[in-house]
Design a protein around this motif. Structure first.
Motif: not given
Ligand code: ACO
Length: 429
Positions: A203-210, A180-184, A187-192
């Motif tokens: 988190n992996m889909l929607f995490k921004m700069t936080e 999904y992030r690739h299609s946007l 950068p990829y958000a890593y697992p938490d």
């Protein structure tokens, strides 16, 4: 009650055969003794699309389509949706029993600690075009995992299988979110690892700069319930693909790629996307009767309605309808809901739908929920694939351990041309 057998008279020969009935079925192979002559191949049954053929015995999921019952390992879906979590349900589906606290902790630990993917997988994903459909990326990437884990070929070793199971359940959300992030172009958000299965996916889909992503608890729970509702559904198209491809003893990543591909189709996991398109096309509540007319004239399908197995209300659709109200309360209502409710109301009263026992299926409301939760349409089938992964693996494992199973290889009725001689190209008309 009489004997559990079936007597068949072959009117071609006048011969009578008695074949056993077990679990309400006869064995297809018992028909092969029915022959008109010694060199006759024997009688086969013809059943395109498996309309009335059981391909396996299973202990995983029970469905009574007439009564609208769905149970995983005997537990009603409504109870699991209310009281269980996706990871607990996944354990149940795969192991046959609900876990003890210690088992659940261990299971959760293993899934949580297998969410990372190899950096080369990321590079592999980078190769997809910017507008590649996330489901297409997922199909390719999960298949590619087989090259990263060549040990997965060792499918008859239970410890090895368990490891691939952790990897598959854990990495599907990571690959899906990265797709999904690739299609946007983000950068990829890593697992938490501090988050739950559903929370981490958000988190992996929607995490921004936080620094740390905090999932909305209502959406997190709703997503977890949606995963539970999708976790298995016995011998559907994708489960059948999983079993069929897996029966060649290929590694589970390749088989899951096949199952994911099957799920991608609009008649299967792609239906919720089609429901949204249909509702948008209808446009407003007053246009619903006109659309129903089109469906009855066979000019359109009422997407999200009808099911091969359910001939009453899909029990998952009931849970989802209730979930929809909770989500809309949190996120604001979806304007399409009004059209959907009106369409359902009219269809459920109409002779065309009543006669054919066409009711809303799982996909009727999920699209609207996903949209309200902030998921773009392309991610819908991907959500389904994440939820269905434990079911696919459980079906695959059951098939592998079933001594009656062999490589899946249906018969055909050849109705083509008889033998003829090759015609040189200059002589063809
Ligand atoms: N709209 C209008 N008519 C329908 C619909 C529908 N959604 N579904 C079935 N019918 C009609 C058929 O035309 C047929 O009528 P007929 O007997 O007069 O020819 C009758 O109802 C029986 O339908 P079949 O297509 O034979 O049922 P089948 O079991 O093969 O198909 C399916 C099931 C594919 C789900 C079908 O109902 C359909 O296409 N639904 C719309 C797509 C959809 O919502 N798919 C999601 C399924 S759930 C899931 O996979 C997660």
């Amino acid at each position: 009650m009489g004997k559990e057998t079936l007597t068949i008279t072959d009117n071609r020969t006048g011969k009578t055969y008695e074949v056993p009935i077990e679990h309400g079925a006869i064995r297809g192979m018992d028909l092969r003794q029915i022959k008109v002559s010694e060199d006759d191949f024997g009688l086969m049954s013809y059943d395109p699309a498996f309309m009335n053929t059981a391909s396996c015995k299973s202990t995983i999921t029970f469905i009574d389509g007439e009564k609208g019952i769905l149970q995983y390992r005997g537990y009603p879906i409504e109870q699991l949706a209310e009281r269980s979590t996706f990871l607990e349900t996944a354990f149940l589906i795969l192991h046959g029993e609900l876990p003890t606290r210690a088992q659940l902790d261990e299971w959760t630990y293993h899934i949580t600690h297998h969410t990372m993917i190899h950096e080369n997988i990321k590079k592999f994903m980078d190769g997809f075009h910017y507008d590649a459909h996330p489901m297409g990326i997922l199909v390719g990437t999960v298949g590619a995992l087989s090259t990263f884990y060549p040990d997965a070929k060792n499918i008859m070793d239970p410890a090895n299988r368990e490891k691939q199971i952790y990897r598959l359940i854990a990495k599907m959300p990571t690959m899906a979110a990265f797709a999904y992030r690739h299609s946007l172009g983000m950068p990829y958000a890593y697992p938490d690892n501090d988050l739950t299965f559903a929370g981490n996916f958000l988190n992996m889909l929607f995490k921004m700069t936080e620094m740390k992503y905090k999932p909305n608890p209502v959406l997190e729970r709703a997503l977890d319930v949606l995963f539970i509702l999708h976790a298995d559904h016995e011998q559907n198209c994708s489960a059948n693909a999983m079993r069929s491809v897996g029966s060649s003893h290929v590694d589970p990543y390749s088989a899951v790629a096949a199952a994911t591909a099957a799920l991608y189709g609009p008649l299967h996991g792609g239906a919720n996307e089609a429901v949204l398109r249909m509702l948008r096309e209808i446009g407003s509540k007053d246009k619903v009767p006109e659309f129903v007319k089109k469906v009855k004239a066979r000019e359109a399908l009422l997407m999200g309605f009808g099911h091969r197995v359910y001939k009453s209300y899909d029990p998952r659709a009931k849970v989802i309808k209730n979930l929809a109200y909770q989500i809309f309360q949190e996120r604001g209502t979806n304007p399409l809901l009004e059209i959907a409710i009106e369409l359902e109301r009219i269809a459920l009263q109409d002779e065309f739908f009543v006669k054919r026992k066409l009711y809303p299926n799982v996909d009727y409301y999920t699209g609207m929920i996903y949209e309200a939760m902030g998921f773009p349409v392309e991610v819908f089938p991907v959500l389904f694939a994440i939820g269905r992964t434990p079911g696919w693996i459980a079906q695959w494992q059951e098939m592998l351990l079933d001594s009656e199973q062999k490589i899946a290889r249906p018969r055909q009725l050849y109705v083509g041309s008889g033998k003829r001689d090759y015609v040189p190209i200059e002589q063809r008309r």
